[in-house]
Design a protein around this motif. Structure first.
Motif, PDB file in Angstrom:
ATOM      1  N   GLY A 257       1.031  -1.188   0.036  1.00 45.29           N
ATOM      2  CA  GLY A 257      -0.106  -0.123  -0.118  1.00 45.29           C
ATOM      3  C   GLY A 257       0.720   1.133   0.116  1.00 45.29           C
ATOM      4  N   LEU A 264       1.108   0.073  -6.925  1.00 50.65           N
ATOM      5  CA  LEU A 264       0.418  -0.855  -6.099  1.00 50.65           C
ATOM      6  C   LEU A 264      -0.471  -1.798  -7.211  1.00 50.65           C
ATOM      7  CD1 LEU A 264      -0.967   1.770  -3.919  1.00 50.65           C
ATOM      8  CD2 LEU A 264       1.122   0.673  -3.620  1.00 50.65           C
ATOM      9  N   GLY A 266      -3.263  -3.110  -5.960  1.00 52.26           N
ATOM     10  CA  GLY A 266      -4.744  -2.992  -5.681  1.00 52.26           C
ATOM     11  C   GLY A 266      -5.078  -4.046  -4.539  1.00 52.26           C
ATOM     12  N   ALA A 267      -6.455  -3.832  -4.448  1.00 53.03           N
ATOM     13  CA  ALA A 267      -7.187  -4.592  -3.295  1.00 53.03           C
ATOM     14  C   ALA A 267      -7.049  -5.894  -3.471  1.00 53.03           C
ATOM     15  CB  ALA A 267      -8.749  -4.167  -3.025  1.00 53.03           C
ATOM     16  N   ASP A 271      -3.006  -4.751  -1.414  1.00 54.72           N
ATOM     17  CA  ASP A 271      -1.866  -3.509  -1.783  1.00 54.72           C
ATOM     18  C   ASP A 271      -2.816  -2.343  -2.153  1.00 54.72           C
ATOM     19  OD1 ASP A 271       0.901  -2.872  -2.144  1.00 54.72           O
ATOM     20  OD2 ASP A 271       0.613  -3.355  -4.108  1.00 54.72           O
ATOM     21  N   ASP A 272      -3.685  -1.984  -1.717  1.00 55.61           N
ATOM     22  CA  ASP A 272      -4.105  -0.698  -2.043  1.00 55.61           C
ATOM     23  C   ASP A 272      -3.880   0.453  -0.864  1.00 55.61           C
ATOM     24  OD1 ASP A 272      -5.729  -2.363  -0.318  1.00 55.61           O
ATOM     25  OD2 ASP A 272      -7.688  -1.222  -0.939  1.00 55.61           O
TER      26      ASP A 272
END
Length: 655
Positions: A257, A264, A266-267, A271-272
């Motif tokens: 994140g 990143l 992402g979710a 990793d958001d």
């Protein structure tokens, strides 16, 4: 090349490989660095004799491991190490960038087998497999065979190639995932055998990671796409006391994140936003629980309150809003991911077997911080239901997803609507091999002069507390019966504490929170006797606490009252409105077409139904069934062992 020929080749070079291994560690009987206030009792000291769990563990040890080695041989898993090391010609075999990990997980499961029971033939086989793995390792410690063989041609088309360099596609290349499973398996093998042949491969790989990743300008800035290297590095730190491994684990977690560190992911990959700000379980479920386990390690070892708060928020969200009654997690086939809050479909439930296993690993760590039985309530529900459902009764077929309903048509299990003999992506079969032999290590935990009894299964154990050596034995027919007899035998008369977990189902609680409740509240209470005399107790974090001077041969008898219970779901779960599920003890039940062929689609449960529990020794290797005049229900874990057909856990309720 057959596996036998490879084994001969491996043995011929084994002495060379072992001779080159660096003598970095001496096996010690002193406890490894834990960081947790509560520690598990090692499986080496627990001998399971149980009629329920011992056959399952033996099945994996005697059938599934051999079967998986054969399948790995068929699909070229071992070939890849030999090709990478120049001992065999060819191109990469298999279809996944993480196929190497199947070999590591088999070694880990077999090593857990060696911990519980020495087996010289198995140990020789593992030495041979390890020597094959060694061949595939590059000189600097790097070990991902597909990339070594041909970095321009990954086995999966969804792994992008930019320049063919290491780490250039960390989001999806699984290079660090491969390292994580390598390290985890090597630590277990070292603890099982005292040998360093596999551990030195892992140390060489981990040292390369420490040199490669970090904040310096000459290092790679990034985090793994699929987590597990974090927990592997922590375990390596616990064995070696080399803080560099712990620091790298924390680096990977701290920088999720962080857009200043990398682009990143992402979710989907959690990793958001930074991990300490995450409060909802999102994305790929296996990645998530592996990461949460690593975060819990950091909370414990570094006494990091921010990490501790984060995992508590994440656990509360997952258990209160995203967990199936079977303990399964991950509602969506798309992305193998968590759904929205209260999104828990049945026919299309995903509930990956690997996610159930990862969830046990995480909850075990949470218990080791807190001593709260809530975490073992989650573990027990997973173990008896949505985890062992992944393995067939013959030990050679597998569920990847674990649906809660089947219409006999929808092919939910990666192209089939029953268990399959293997998968192109075979992470779940080998993860079952990795995990099931380690189950005895969940039964007991200890802290100073306190012994926690977490699970009930017939066994004998030798345990060392701070001031006391003791033996403890359990005799029980759990989960079919709620009576448990324990015999406590300290070496000499001593004062210490025993904590006996009261399962949540025996406390009128399905799981912590309000996602599920029992339709009626039972008035029956758990009873305890010590040497035949009733013991009055107060619950403490879900445990019965007994502190006294114990003498050899003293007996505790627990009686958990078992009755058929109907479970209802929070009204926010749309798919379960007007439905109930059946439980008996820790077991969730399902109705299957094989037992209800004439009326399956019309089956309902009514207010006036009378339930009968019947032990059927010749059905599904011996189970309790629940019966009424309208239905016969079997344990959920045992369904789909008699061919393709309809099944459901949630049954229409009619007043």
């Amino acid at each position: 090349m057959t596996f036998i020929k490879k084994t001969i080749l491996a043995v011929s070079i084994l002495m060379t490989v072992c001779g080159q291994a660096q003598q970095r560690l001496k096996k010690s009987n002193s406890p490894k660095k834990s960081g947790y206030s509560i520690t598990p009792v090692n499986i080496q000291n627990v001998k399971v004799t149980d009629a329920f769990w011992l056959p399952i563990i033996k099945k994996v040890q005697e059938k599934t491991i051999e079967y998986a080695i054969h399948k790995c041989e068929e699909e070229g898993r071992m070939d890849n190490f030999l090709i990478a090391g120049g001992k065999m010609e060819g191109t990469v075999k298999g279809q996944m960038p993480f196929d190497d990990t199947d070999v590591y997980k088999i070694i880990e499961g077999a090593s857990n087998t060696l911990i519980s029971e020495p087996n010289p033939k198995l140990e020789i086989l593992l030495d041979s497999l390890i020597s094959i793995v060694k061949i595939g390792q590059e000189k600097d410690g790097y070990l991902t065979t597909w990339r070594t063989i041909n970095p321009a041609k990954p086995p999966a088309p969804w792994v992008p190639v930019i320049e063919g360099k290491r780490w250039e596609s960390l989001q999806i290349s699984h290079e660090l995932y491969n390292s994580g499973h390598l390290i985890e398996a090597a630590v277990v093998h070292y603890e099982a055998t005292g040998k360093k042949n596999f551990l030195d491969i892992a140390l060489k790989n981990a040292d390369m990671l420490v040199r490669t990743f970090g904040d310096r300008a000459d290092q790679v800035h990034g985090v793994p796409g699929h987590q597990i290297v974090e927990t592997g590095l922590v375990k390596l730190y616990q064995v070696t006391n080399n803080k560099a491994y712990l620091n790298l684990a924390k680096y990977f977690l701290d920088n999720r994140g962080n857009p200043k560190n990398h682009t990143l992911y992402g979710a989907y990959s959690q990793d958001d936003i930074p991990v300490i700000q995450q409060k909802e379980a999102v994305g790929h479920a296996v990645r998530a629980v592996y990461m949460y386990a690593g975060m819990t390690d950091i909370a414990a070892l570094e006494n990091d309150a921010a990490y501790g708060n984060a995992v508590n928020h994440l656990w509360t969200n997952m258990v209160n809003k995203k967990t199936y009654i079977t303990g399964g997690i991950g509602a969506k086939h798309d992305g193998e991911a968590f759904g929205e809050n209260y999104e828990l479909p049945n026919l299309t439930a995903y509930n990956e077997t690997c996610a159930a296993i990862g969830n046990v690993y995480w909850n075990h760590r949470l218990h080791n911080i807190s001593g709260n039985s809530d975490y073992f309530d989650v573990i027990e529900r997973s173990l008896y239901n949505g985890l062992i459902s992944g393995l067939s009764l013959d030990g050679k077929k597998f569920f990847y997803p674990n649906a809660l309903e089947s219409d006999g048509v929808y092919k939910f299990n990666r192209g089939e609507c029953t268990r399959q003999s293997w998968f192109d992506c075979s992470c779940c079969p080998t993860n079952l091999i990795r995990f099931i032999p380690s189950i005895p290590g969940l039964i007991y935990s200890k802290s100073k002069d306190v012994l926690y009894v977490n699970l009930y299964t017939s066994n004998t154990a030798k345990i060392t507390l701070d001031k006391t050596n003791l033996e403890i034995a359990q005799q029980t027919n759990y989960p079919w019966d709620g009576k448990v007899a324990l015999t406590v035998s300290p070496k000499k008369e001593s004062e210490f504490t025993i904590k006996l977990r009261i399962p949540s189902w025996a406390r009128n609680q399905v799981l912590p929170g309000d996602l599920y409740t029992y339709a009626t509240t039972s008035t029956a209470k758990t009873t305890v006797t010590i040497n035949g005399k009733a013991f009055a107790y107060q619950e403490d974090k879900g445990y019965i606490t007994i502190t006294r001077k114990w003498k050899k041969g003293e007996k505790i008898v627990l009686d958990f009252p078992m009755e058929v219970k109907q479970v209802v779901t929070n009204a926010k779960v749309e798919g379960n409105k007007g439905k109930v599920a059946l439980e008996y003890g820790p077991i969730v039940y399902a109705i299957e077409e094989a037992d209800n062929a004439t009326n399956f689609d019309a089956i309902t449960i009514g207010a006036n139904d009378t339930f009968k529990v019947k032990k059927e020794e010749n059905l599904l290797e011996g189970v309790n069934t629940i019966q009424t005049q309208k239905l016969k229900a079997i344990p959920y874990y045992s369904w789909s062992n008699r061919g393709v057909g309809k099944m459901k856990v949630w049954i229409d309720y009619k007043e």
